[in-house]
Design an enzyme around this catalytic site. Structure first.
Site, PDB file in Angstrom:
ATOM      1  N   LYS A   1       0.735  -1.097   0.157  1.00 59.50           N
ATOM      2  CA  LYS A   1       0.127   0.091  -0.023  1.00 59.50           C
ATOM      3  C   LYS A   1       0.924   1.219  -0.023  1.00 59.50           C
ATOM      4  CE  LYS A   1      -1.718   3.031   1.899  1.00 59.50           C
ATOM      5  NZ  LYS A   1      -1.604   4.284   1.439  1.00 59.50           N
TER       6      LYS A   1
ATOM      7  N   CYS B   1      13.868  10.573   6.470  1.00 59.42           N
ATOM      8  CA  CYS B   1      13.821  10.278   7.863  1.00 59.42           C
ATOM      9  C   CYS B   1      14.888  10.286   8.769  1.00 59.42           C
ATOM     10  CB  CYS B   1      13.197   8.873   8.108  1.00 59.42           C
ATOM     11  SG  CYS B   1      13.974   7.517   6.818  1.00 59.42           S
TER      12      CYS B   1
ATOM     13  N   GLU C   1      10.823  16.608  14.496  1.00 66.26           N
ATOM     14  CA  GLU C   1      11.183  16.286  13.365  1.00 66.26           C
ATOM     15  C   GLU C   1      10.398  17.202  12.409  1.00 66.26           C
ATOM     16  OE1 GLU C   1       9.634  12.576  11.261  1.00 66.26           O
ATOM     17  OE2 GLU C   1      11.386  12.094  10.465  1.00 66.26           O
TER      18      GLU C   1
ATOM     19  N   GLU D   1       9.783   1.644  10.921  1.00 65.34           N
ATOM     20  CA  GLU D   1      10.894   2.535  10.358  1.00 65.34           C
ATOM     21  C   GLU D   1      10.268   4.129  10.667  1.00 65.34           C
ATOM     22  OE1 GLU D   1      13.856   1.653   9.863  1.00 65.34           O
ATOM     23  OE2 GLU D   1      13.832  -0.338   8.908  1.00 65.34           O
TER      24      GLU D   1
HETATM   25  P1  NAD Z   1       2.356   8.529   7.419  1.00 65.24           P
HETATM   26  O1  NAD Z   1       2.479   7.832   8.632  1.00 65.24           O
HETATM   27  O2  NAD Z   1       1.265   9.781   7.456  1.00 65.24           O
HETATM   28  O3  NAD Z   1       1.921   7.595   6.030  1.00 65.24           O
HETATM   29  C1  NAD Z   1       2.939   6.475   5.793  1.00 65.24           C
HETATM   30  C2  NAD Z   1       1.824   5.646   5.348  1.00 65.24           C
HETATM   31  O4  NAD Z   1       0.855   5.144   6.051  1.00 65.24           O
HETATM   32  C3  NAD Z   1       1.124   5.893   4.003  1.00 65.24           C
HETATM   33  O5  NAD Z   1       0.901   5.079   2.920  1.00 65.24           O
HETATM   34  C4  NAD Z   1      -0.293   6.139   4.618  1.00 65.24           C
HETATM   35  O6  NAD Z   1      -1.367   5.920   3.566  1.00 65.24           O
HETATM   36  C5  NAD Z   1      -0.312   5.272   5.503  1.00 65.24           C
HETATM   37  N1  NAD Z   1      -1.510   5.345   6.750  1.00 65.24           N
HETATM   38  C6  NAD Z   1      -1.860   6.457   7.059  1.00 65.24           C
HETATM   39  N2  NAD Z   1      -2.616   6.119   8.296  1.00 65.24           N
HETATM   40  C7  NAD Z   1      -2.902   4.871   8.396  1.00 65.24           C
HETATM   41  C8  NAD Z   1      -3.403   3.813   9.066  1.00 65.24           C
HETATM   42  N3  NAD Z   1      -4.340   4.471   9.990  1.00 65.24           N
HETATM   43  N4  NAD Z   1      -3.389   2.491   8.853  1.00 65.24           N
HETATM   44  C9  NAD Z   1      -2.446   2.094   8.017  1.00 65.24           C
HETATM   45  N5  NAD Z   1      -1.668   2.887   7.125  1.00 65.24           N
HETATM   46  C10 NAD Z   1      -1.829   4.207   7.381  1.00 65.24           C
HETATM   47  O7  NAD Z   1       3.740   9.438   7.077  1.00 65.24           O
HETATM   48  P2  NAD Z   1       4.116  10.400   5.889  1.00 65.24           P
HETATM   49  O8  NAD Z   1       3.733  11.628   6.520  1.00 65.24           O
HETATM   50  O9  NAD Z   1       3.462   9.983   4.735  1.00 65.24           O
HETATM   51  O10 NAD Z   1       5.707  10.013   6.137  1.00 65.24           O
HETATM   52  C11 NAD Z   1       6.466  10.926   6.563  1.00 65.24           C
HETATM   53  C12 NAD Z   1       6.862   9.993   8.015  1.00 65.24           C
HETATM   54  O11 NAD Z   1       7.721   8.896   7.578  1.00 65.24           O
HETATM   55  C13 NAD Z   1       8.013  10.863   8.697  1.00 65.24           C
HETATM   56  O12 NAD Z   1       8.028  10.990  10.065  1.00 65.24           O
HETATM   57  C14 NAD Z   1       9.405  10.409   8.469  1.00 65.24           C
HETATM   58  O13 NAD Z   1      10.291  10.384   9.422  1.00 65.24           O
HETATM   59  C15 NAD Z   1       9.061   8.822   8.256  1.00 65.24           C
HETATM   60  N6  NAD Z   1       9.817   7.836   7.213  1.00 65.24           N
HETATM   61  C16 NAD Z   1      10.794   7.113   8.008  1.00 65.24           C
HETATM   62  C17 NAD Z   1      11.494   6.247   7.232  1.00 65.24           C
HETATM   63  C18 NAD Z   1      12.464   5.305   7.897  1.00 65.24           C
HETATM   64  O14 NAD Z   1      12.972   4.428   6.991  1.00 65.24           O
HETATM   65  N7  NAD Z   1      12.327   5.531   9.220  1.00 65.24           N
HETATM   66  C19 NAD Z   1      11.521   6.551   6.012  1.00 65.24           C
HETATM   67  C20 NAD Z   1      10.681   7.458   5.521  1.00 65.24           C
HETATM   68  C21 NAD Z   1       9.872   8.095   6.156  1.00 65.24           C
END
Ligand code: NAD
Length: 481
Positions: free
Chosen positions: A177, A286, A383, A252
């Protein structure tokens, strides 16, 4: 940029088809704000179909393949990724807003993951265990079964590579997804996987809203492992959903990673890393090394050098391939602007200029250096996920460790120093999943296990370590007298 596949379709059981509702979501170019395509708004029925297809794949052709054959498919997939590299990079650039050369790096990383995990597929071995007379005991590494993969928008190709690559190498069947903001390269990858000969159902891709499609995937009892990359808030929900079915989760999450610069550091070598770690992908990384801790006696020198470098950065639409492009969305720009509004005038040490001719609908934020700030200020703790670097002075080693470890996160850290003993001491004492000495990020190294401590998450992806995460260990004890 026109994809060679129809982005309004989902990829399930080796077939392209509309999602059950027939509804779509817009794909917006962050550089201009213009709608450039539409993607499917997948829902629970589509996730259900994808999980069924994955189960069928495991019971059929995919489940019967040898490890070497799985590896060969991943190699072919890696070649196809490189062959389609220009199209993939352009797709990512217009979808995410990252400068073209950064998207090209992501293409190479995706291909490298396919190669690395293709090569590793038939090298994951169990053990024989010396045991009582009359027994032969050994272990088997087996796939979990159906694995769920939920990824964010900032590095779709890299995260697909590290998560799907390791899961397929070990024989799982995947349901992916992608983030609603950036799905195009995930769909392209599914198409290339089919071209590479991946059996139907081994990889299924369902775009859709997180709260709907994502939540359906995390609450499906047939999904036996969840790999989640994204925010802390969503990660917490994913872990709670996984607990319902006692399913292992790799999380992650975010970071506020420190780069600790001592007075004896080679500043000429460090400077490009200190600047780049904060502005790569407009700071939406991230692992961004976005807290620069600097020893007091070189603070003013380093601040002046960083201010000069940041002030000269060029901001432009992503396809112009400047230093910094737009943020992914108006929402993300709003979040970053909100953080910047917390900085006093005396705390903004430098800002790159935003050219007058930037497209009006683009999500541009000026790269900014913040200083004169206490370590517990929100700008030094949270962040920001934008092109903002924060400079914090420290007195000595003890002070550096205390400030470095003084956030809720623990993803990455670096130490810049010529003193070998200090390098080793800090590598041990900094709380992070990765510590770099006199560099930052090691150019992404697909071979290097990656993941966090604290609220940066748990579990490891990348490297050989991911193969353990995507398998379960069975011990066989045969009594033969
Ligand atoms: P997010 O958590 O809003 O979304 C991430 C994913 O989760 C998307 O595909 C979203 O559709 C899905 N999602 C949202 N609500 C959900 C739910 N209730 N159930 C299941 N899935 C759901 O994060 P974002 O804003 O898209 O990404 C930014 C964040 O990701 C930042 O905090 C960043 O640090 C982190 N990030 C971490 C890494 C790592 O490897 N540690 C890498 C990239 C990004």
């Amino acid at each position: 940029m026109t994809p060679w596949f129809d982005p309004k379709l989902i990829f399930v059981g080796g077939q392209w088809r509309p999602c059950a509702s027939g509804e779509t979501l817009p794909v917006t170019d962050p550089s201009t704000g213009a709608e450039i395509a539409r993607i499917a708004k997948g829902g629970a029925a589509d996730i259900d179909a994808a999980v069924c297809a994955a189960e069928e794949a495991l019971a059929g052709e995919w489940g019967a393949l040898s490890a070497a054959e799985r590896g060969r498919i991943l190699f072919r997939l890696g070649h196809l990724v490189l062959e389609h590299g220009d199209a993939l990079a352009e797709m990512e650039t217009t979808d995410v807003g990252k400068p073209l050369k950064q998207a090209k790096n992501d293409v190479v990383a995706l291909a490298r993951y396919c190669e690395f995990y293709g090569g590793a597929a038939d090298k994951l071995m169990g053990q024989t265990i010396p045991f009582s007379e009359g027994f032969t005991v050994y272990t088997l590494r087996e796939p979990h079964g159906v694995t769920g993969h939920i990824i964010p928008w900032n590095y779709p190709m890299q995260i697909i590579g590290r998560s799907i690559g390791a899961a397929l190498a070990t024989g799982n069947a995947c349901v992916l997804k992608p983030a609603e903001e950036a799905c195009l390269t995930a769909l392209a990858f599914a198409d290339l996987a089919a071209q590479a000969g991946l059996p139907a159902g081994a990889l299924n891709v369902v775009p859709g809203l997180g709260a709907v499609a994502g939540a359906a995937l995390t609450s499906d009892a047939r999904v036996r492992h969840l790999s989640f990359t994204g925010s802390v808030a969503t990660g917490r929900r994913v872990q709670i959903a996984a607990a319902e079915h006692i399913v292992p989760v790799t999380l992650e999450l975010g970071g506020k990673s420190p780069q600790v610069v001592f007075a004896d550091a080679d500043l000429d070598k460090a400077l490009p890393f200190l600047v780049n770690a904060g502005i790569q992908n407009a700071g939406q990384t991230c692992s961004a090394g976005s807290r620069i801790l600097v020893q007091r006696e070189i603070h003013d020198d380093l601040a002046a050098r960083m201010a000069d470098a940041i002030g000269k950065l060029r901001v432009a639409p992503a396809m112009e391939d400047a230093d910094v492009g737009p943020l992914v969305s108006a929402r993300q720009k709003g979040i970053v602007d909100g953080f910047l509004a917390q900085a006093g005038a005396d705390q903004v040490l430098a800002q790159a200029p935003l050219p007058d001719d930037l497209p009006e609908g683009g999500n541009y934020v000026a790269p900014t250096l913040i200083g004169n700030i206490a370590p517990d200020h929100p700008l030094a703790q949270e962040e920001i996920f934008g092109p903002v670097q924060v400079l914090i002075p420290f007195e000595d080693e003890e002070d550096a460790v205390r400030i470095s470890n003084g956030t809720k996160y623990g993803l990455v850290a670096s130490v810049w120093s010529a003193d070998g003993g200090r390098q080793m001491r800090l590598a041990k004492r900094l709380q992070a999943g990765q510590v770099f000495v006199n560099n930052y990020g090691a150019a992404g190294g697909v071979e290097l296990p990656f993941g966090g401590v604290g609220q940066s998450g748990h579990g490891r992806e990348k490297g050989f370590e991911a193969l353990y995460a995507f398998t379960t260990l069975k011990t066989v004890a045969a009594h033969h007298g």
